[in-house]
Structure formats: C-alpha cells, structure tokens
Design an enzyme around this catalytic site. Sequence first.
Site, PDB file in Angstrom:
ATOM      1  N   ARG A 151     -52.827  32.184 -43.188  1.00 45.99           N
ATOM      2  CA  ARG A 151     -53.395  32.908 -42.200  1.00 45.99           C
ATOM      3  C   ARG A 151     -52.520  32.910 -41.063  1.00 45.99           C
ATOM      4  NH1 ARG A 151     -56.993  30.529 -45.244  1.00 45.99           N
ATOM      5  NH2 ARG A 151     -55.329  29.080 -45.395  1.00 45.99           N
ATOM      6  N   THR A 152     -51.842  32.165 -40.750  1.00 43.32           N
ATOM      7  CA  THR A 152     -51.005  31.997 -39.315  1.00 43.32           C
ATOM      8  C   THR A 152     -49.823  33.079 -39.561  1.00 43.32           C
ATOM      9  OG1 THR A 152     -51.648  29.869 -38.965  1.00 43.32           O
ATOM     10  CG2 THR A 152     -49.642  30.793 -37.624  1.00 43.32           C
TER      11      THR A 152
ATOM     12  N   LYS B 266     -28.203  23.801 -44.625  1.00 47.52           N
ATOM     13  CA  LYS B 266     -26.756  23.245 -44.647  1.00 47.52           C
ATOM     14  C   LYS B 266     -26.600  22.555 -43.466  1.00 47.52           C
ATOM     15  CE  LYS B 266     -25.443  28.152 -45.810  1.00 47.52           C
ATOM     16  NZ  LYS B 266     -24.838  29.229 -45.174  1.00 47.52           N
TER      17      LYS B 266
ATOM     18  N   ARG C 153     -43.456  27.595 -37.688  1.00 49.01           N
ATOM     19  CA  ARG C 153     -44.137  26.380 -38.053  1.00 49.01           C
ATOM     20  C   ARG C 153     -42.984  25.414 -38.806  1.00 49.01           C
ATOM     21  NH1 ARG C 153     -49.510  26.844 -41.539  1.00 49.01           N
ATOM     22  NH2 ARG C 153     -50.238  27.265 -39.647  1.00 49.01           N
TER      23      ARG C 153
ATOM     24  N   HIS D 186     -51.218  23.001 -32.719  1.00 49.28           N
ATOM     25  CA  HIS D 186     -51.262  24.551 -33.379  1.00 49.28           C
ATOM     26  C   HIS D 186     -52.136  25.315 -32.398  1.00 49.28           C
ATOM     27  CE1 HIS D 186     -51.485  27.784 -36.094  1.00 49.28           C
ATOM     28  NE2 HIS D 186     -52.036  27.068 -37.118  1.00 49.28           N
TER      29      HIS D 186
HETATM   30  N1   CP Z   1     -55.294  27.876 -40.001  1.00 47.78           N
HETATM   31  C1   CP Z   1     -54.162  27.933 -40.608  1.00 47.78           C
HETATM   32  O1   CP Z   1     -52.933  27.378 -39.854  1.00 47.78           O
HETATM   33  O2   CP Z   1     -54.014  28.223 -41.925  1.00 47.78           O
HETATM   34  P1   CP Z   1     -52.554  28.425 -42.557  1.00 47.78           P
HETATM   35  O3   CP Z   1     -52.237  27.075 -42.793  1.00 47.78           O
HETATM   36  O4   CP Z   1     -53.061  29.206 -43.988  1.00 47.78           O
HETATM   37  O5   CP Z   1     -51.638  29.308 -41.853  1.00 47.78           O
END
Ligand code: CP
Length: 318
Positions: A70-71, A99, A120, A148
């Site tokens: 999603r993100t 590296k 991320r 998040h």
């Molecule tokens: N909600 C969320 O962060 O989903 P993903 O891990 O698929 O990005």
Amino acid sequence: MSTLEHNNKTAPESLSFRHLLSAEDISREDLEMILDRAAQYHIDAKNGAPVGQTCAGRILATLFFEASTRTRFSFESAMLRLGGQVISLEQGLSSSVKKGESLADTGRIVSAYADLIAMRHPEAGSVAELAMNARIPVINAGDGINEHPTQALADLYTIRHDKGRLNALTVGIAGDLKYGRTVRSLVRLLSLYPDIRFVFISHPSLRMDAPPADAMITDNIADVIGDLDVLYVTRVQKERFADAAEYETVKNAFTLTPESLARTKKDMILMHPLPRVNEIDPAVDALPQARYFEQAARAVFVRMALLALMQAPAPVTD
Ligand code: CP
C-alpha cells in the site's frame, strides 16, 4: 484547470514542517490543510475532474528497505497522478547501503537525483538518519516499530470522512500495540483533538509503552466493543519478534467475525491499516462497519495532498 488549481490561485498554503519523520511534526493546522486538500482530490476523482500537474517536473524517490504494498504503490501512484515521476528502490539492499554506505550519505546522494524522498526501513530512527544530510524533504513511510505518520494521516482521513468529525470519539485500538508503528502515530495525531477516549485492547504482553494516562486498557474485546465509535485493528507484527515461540503464543488473540461484531453501535466503523492476517475474518468484509479497503484506497488522495504540499523549490546543483 483543476478545481484545486482554481481554488488555490490566491491562497498559497504551507506546512509547518520540512521533513515528515513523526506524527509529532504535524500541527492541527497542518493536518487540516492536508485532509482538506485530500478531500478535494477525492471529490475531483469522483467527479472525473482533471487532477492538475502540481508535481510536473518533480521526482519522488521511494527508498524501501522493507516490504510494502500500500504505502509504496500509493506514494508512487500519487506522484504519477500529480504529473511527477518516480524512481524507486523496491528492495533497499540492492543499493550501496549493502556495501556499507551510511544512510546519512545516501540521503545526501539521493538529494541530487530527486525532489522528495519517501523511505521505509526496519530500524527505528533510520529515516531521521537519512534526513540528516538530505537537501530535499524526506517522508517517513515506516521506521521499524517507531512511527508511520502517513498511515495515520490516511486513518484520520477515513475517520473524518466516515464519522464527520475527529473529536468526541471513543476509539478502540486492538492487536499489537507494542510493535505496531501505525498505532503510535495514530494516537499522536488523534490526541490533537478534544474528547478522544482511547480503549486499548491487546494481549497483556503486547500493550503499548506509555499509553495516554486516561486510556482504558483491556485484553477482552467483547467487553468494550459495544462502546466504540471506531475500532482500529492491527495484525501482530511477526517480523518484530526476536522469539518465534512468543509470537506463536499471541498471534491468535482474537479474530473478528460477523458474530463478534453483532453488538457494535450501528454506526461504528471498523478500520485496519492492512495487511491483515487472521484478526478479521473475510466474512466481515461485506458488513457495513468494514472500512479498511476504502481506508487503503483513499490513502492515495492523502499522499497526493502531502506530496503537493511538501514539495520544495527545485534544489540547486553544486
Ligand atoms: N499499511 C501499510 O503500511 O501497508 P504496507 O505495509 O503494504 O505498505
């Protein structure tokens, strides 16, 4: 011209933060600016209105050192919808970090190739480390168990959209409150509003560190489900457990079914940041309370708003 370009001709908006590393960076004014802009994109999409090219000529770098559906896709989709372009590191260890290059140096280098970064990483604090030397805005798309914040923005968008308000709500948060980064960011953002009563529901070993002082804490979802305006469920974060046996003991604390939801308020909404594992039975998906797929779909409008509002002037190359 899109509705938004028309509306904003005389009213430039700016956020109070340059990097978005934590929900704590977001003021209530920022939040409302982002959600209002997202709502306009949502309405325009429903009406088939043109989106505009707010990010034309801009490049988003998505640096993902951890799995995502999603993100990453919604950030990339958001940038493409706004007329921008995307360069993507889907599996971060294919970069020179493998590296031994530091995240701080990576931030400096990627700043020369893009105009915004969404990142991320499995370690808490890693996105802040990358942002340290970045000359372009950096967005935390999830750093370990820490935060998040853009998920929380998307969560508040759906609460406001479906409940019509962000104050005076009883919000149950269930599942993995110890390792769930979306929970930490959600609680921080909702705490900007008055009369929010939190009810934290989890196995005793998965409780939140330092919950708000007036929160109710329980391990029995059935006892509280009838009181909630919003029930936000998270999966148990298997990847964060050092001890696989410990995960096995807590992984099935509850599974919501149509029967277990029979006693909710009529207008309660059921949310989940997804992915789900076994905390919500697929038979629940057809119930009117289930909003998690809409929540995920609407996140693209929130990320469009964020990209449009966060874009900085084009960087000067040395
Ligand atoms: N909600 C969320 O962060 O989903 P993903 O891990 O698929 O990005």
